[in-house]
Design an enzyme around this catalytic site. Structure first.
Site, PDB file in Angstrom:
ATOM      1  CB  SER A 176      -0.954  -0.002   1.195  1.00  0.00           C
ATOM      2  OG  SER A 176      -0.265  -0.227   2.398  1.00  0.00           O
ATOM      3  CG  HIS A 205      -3.687  -1.021  -2.147  1.00  0.00           C
ATOM      4  ND1 HIS A 205      -4.190   0.245  -2.112  1.00  0.00           N
ATOM      5  CD2 HIS A 205      -3.398  -1.354  -0.869  1.00  0.00           C
ATOM      6  CE1 HIS A 205      -4.191   0.674  -0.860  1.00  0.00           C
ATOM      7  NE2 HIS A 205      -3.714  -0.279  -0.082  1.00  0.00           N
ATOM      8  CE  LYS A 236      -7.534   0.644   0.841  1.00  0.00           C
ATOM      9  NZ  LYS A 236      -6.933  -0.333   1.736  1.00  0.00           N
TER      10      LYS A 236
HETATM   11  C1  LIG Z   1      -7.008  -0.531   3.186  1.00  0.00           C
HETATM   12  C2  LIG Z   1      -6.367  -1.814   3.521  1.00  0.00           C
HETATM   13  C3  LIG Z   1      -6.944  -2.680   4.458  1.00  0.00           C
HETATM   14  C4  LIG Z   1      -8.105  -2.283   5.307  1.00  0.00           C
HETATM   15  O1  LIG Z   1      -9.283  -2.234   4.580  1.00  0.00           O
HETATM   16  P1  LIG Z   1     -10.469  -1.310   5.128  1.00  0.00           P
HETATM   17  O2  LIG Z   1     -11.665  -1.801   4.388  1.00  0.00           O
HETATM   18  O3  LIG Z   1     -10.106   0.079   4.797  1.00  0.00           O
HETATM   19  O4  LIG Z   1     -10.560  -1.562   6.601  1.00  0.00           O
HETATM   20  C5  LIG Z   1      -6.371  -3.917   4.640  1.00  0.00           C
HETATM   21  N1  LIG Z   1      -5.269  -4.279   3.954  1.00  0.00           N
HETATM   22  C6  LIG Z   1      -4.667  -3.458   3.069  1.00  0.00           C
HETATM   23  C7  LIG Z   1      -3.447  -3.906   2.341  1.00  0.00           C
HETATM   24  C8  LIG Z   1      -5.199  -2.193   2.841  1.00  0.00           C
HETATM   25  O5  LIG Z   1      -4.613  -1.371   1.995  1.00  0.00           O
END
Ligand SMILES: *Cc1c(COP(=O)(O)O)cnc(C)c1O
Length: 382
Positions: A176, A205, A236
C-alpha cells in the site's frame, strides 16, 4: 485521567503529529478540502467509481427497499438477499467456491487470521504487510515471523524449521505504501505443497486494478488456484465499502463459525451490498478504466524520470516518491498544497523510519492535463 500531553508534544516535535483535513463533496480529482480547491492525488479510488452515478443510484434504490441500518449481525437477522447475492457474485468473480463479506478490510484480516491460527501456530509475514495483518497476528496469539520485503530467500529461511502445527504465510498483493507487487509465483513455489501451511493474500490494492478483468494479483500472475485464501476490500477500486474473503466452502464455513470480527458485529448495510453489486459489474466490464489508469501511470513515470525524481519500482497506481525524513516529506506535501495539489506525506510508523515519502496515487478519473499539472508542481520543488 492519565496525562496525555507528553505524547502529543512529542508527536509534534518529531513532525509525526497527525491531523485530518475536512473535504466537501464526492471523491474525485477535484475536491474542496478545508475550504480550498485541490487537485487530489491521494485517494484509493483507483477506478474512479466512488462517485459513479450508477452505483449511487443502486444505493438509493436499495435504501428504498432495505432502509439504511442492517439492524443486526449476519448470524442474527442482518444477512439479506442483497448480501447473499453479492457473496455469490464475488465467489464467481474470484473463481472460488465461496466468498464472505466483512464490514471492513481491517476486520476481515483480524477475523480470518485469528480464526485459522492460534497460540501454537505461526504467522509468516512480509515485513511491509498492512497494519491490520500485524494486528491480526497479534490477536491470534500465533508466533509472528517477518521476512524481508518481497524477498523469497528470506521467506525460505523463515520456513526452514519444520513445524507440526499450522503456519499461515501472509502478504499484501500490492504494497500500500510502495506500490510494488508481491512476487507471488516465487512465494507459492517456496511454500510448496504442505498440509500445515496456507497462504493468505490481502489484495486490497490489486483487486479491480490488476489483471485484464480486474481480478487482481492472482490474475496478473495467473496463479489463482495456488493462493488458498484471498482477502480484498471494497472501499478502494470498487468505490463502495467493506471487504470479503474468498476461498473454499470449508474455509468460509469455518469463518462463519469462528471469526469473531464477523460474528460480533453488525452486518454492513444491505444497500451498500447492492451498490457493490453494481460496482462489481462495472469493474468486470469496463476494461477501459484500467487501460486509462495504466496510461496515466506511464505518463507520470516518464515525466517524473525526466525530472530526476526517485521513483519506486511500481506499475500500479501507487507511485511513492521517497524523500527520507518525515520533516522533508511534510515540507514537500505542504509546498504542493500551496500550489493546490493534494498529496499526502506518509511518515513513520506507517512506513519504516528514514523512508518518509509522498504517496501519489492515480485514478481512472484523472486526465492527462492533471498529470501534467502534478508534474510541473513537482518540478518546481526539485
Ligand atoms: C485498506 C487496507 C486494508 C483495510 O481495509 P479497510 O476496508 O479500509 O478496513 C487492509 N489491507 C490493506 C493492504 C489495505 O490497503
Amino acid at each position: 485521567m492519565f496525562e496525555l500531553d507528553g505524547f502529543l508534544q512529542q508527536q509534534r516535535e518529531q513532525e509525526l503529529y497527525r491531523a485530518r483535513i475536512t473535504c466537501e463533496g464526492a471523491q474525485g480529482p477535484l475536491q474542496v478540502c478545508d475550504g480550498k480547491p485541490f487537485l487530489s492525488f491521494c485517494s484509493n479510488d483507483y477506478l474512479g467509481l466512488a462517485a459513479d452515478p450508477r452505483i449511487a443510484d443502486s444505493l438509493r434504490k436499495a435504501t428504498e427497499q432495505y432502509g439504511v441500518g442492517s439492524g443486526a449481525a449476519h448470524l442474527i437477522n442482518g444477512h439479506t438477499s442483497a448480501h447473499h447475492a453479492l457473496e455469490e457474485e464475488l465467489a464467481e468473480f474470484t473463481g472460488r467456491e465461496r466468498a464472505l463479506l466483512f464490514s471492513t478490510g481491517y476486520m476481515a484480516n483480524l477475523g480470518v487470521v485469528s480464526a485459522l491460527v492460534g497460540r501454537n501456530d505461526e504467522v509468516v509475514a512480509d515485513k511491509l504487510v498492512h497494519a491490520s495483518l500485524i494486528d491480526a497476528a497479534k490477536l491470534s496469539g500465533a508466533k509472528l515471523k517477518r521476512y524481508q520485503h518481497a524477498d523469497v530467500a528470506s521467506l525460505a529461511s523463515r520456513l526452514e524449521k519444520p513445524i507440526t502445527s499450522k503456519r499461515l504465510v501472509v502478504t499484501d498483493g500490492v504494497f500500500s505504501m510502495d506500490g510494488d507487487i508481491a512476487p507471488l509465483p516465487e512465494i507459492i513455489n517456496k511454500i510448496g505443497d504442505s498440509k500445515n501451511t496456507a497462504t493468505l493474500l490481502d489484495d486490497a490494492h490489486g483487486i479491480g486494478v490488476l489483471g485484464q478483468h480486474g481480478r487482481g494479483c492472482v490474475e496478473h500472475f495467473d496463479c489463482n488456484s495456488d493462493v488458498d485464501i484471498l482477502m480484498a476490500t471494497l472501499g478502494k477500486a470498487f468505490g463502495t465499502f467493506g471487504a470479503f474473503v474468498a476461498g473454499s466452502e470449508e474455509l468460509i464455513e469455518t469463518l462463519i463459525q469462528s471469526a469473531r470480527s464477523y460474528i460480533f458485529t453488525t452486518a454492513m448495510p444491505a444497500a451498500i451490498a447492492e451498490a457493490t453489486r453494481t460496482s462489481l459489474k462495472i469493474v468486470q466490464t469496463e476494461n477501459e478504466r484500467r487501460e486509462k489508469l495504466q496510461q496515466l501511470i506511464k505518463q507520470f513515470r516518464a515525466g517524473a524520470q525526466q525530472l530526476g525524481l526517485r521513483l519506486a519500482d511500481s506499475i500500479t497506481p501507487i507511485q511513492p516518491i521517497i524523500v527520507g525524513s518525515a520533516e522533508q516529506a511534510v515540507k514537500m506535501s505542504k509546498a504542493l498544497a500551496d500550489k493546490g495539489i493534494l498529496v499526502s506525506a506518509i511518515r513513520p510508523p506507517t512506513v519504516p523510519a528514514g523512508t518518509a515519502r509522498l504517496r501519489i496515487t492515480f485514478s481512472a478519473a484523472h486526465n492527462e492535463k492533471q498529470v501534467e499539472e502534478l508534474l510541473s508542481a513537482l518540478e518546481s520543488l526539485v
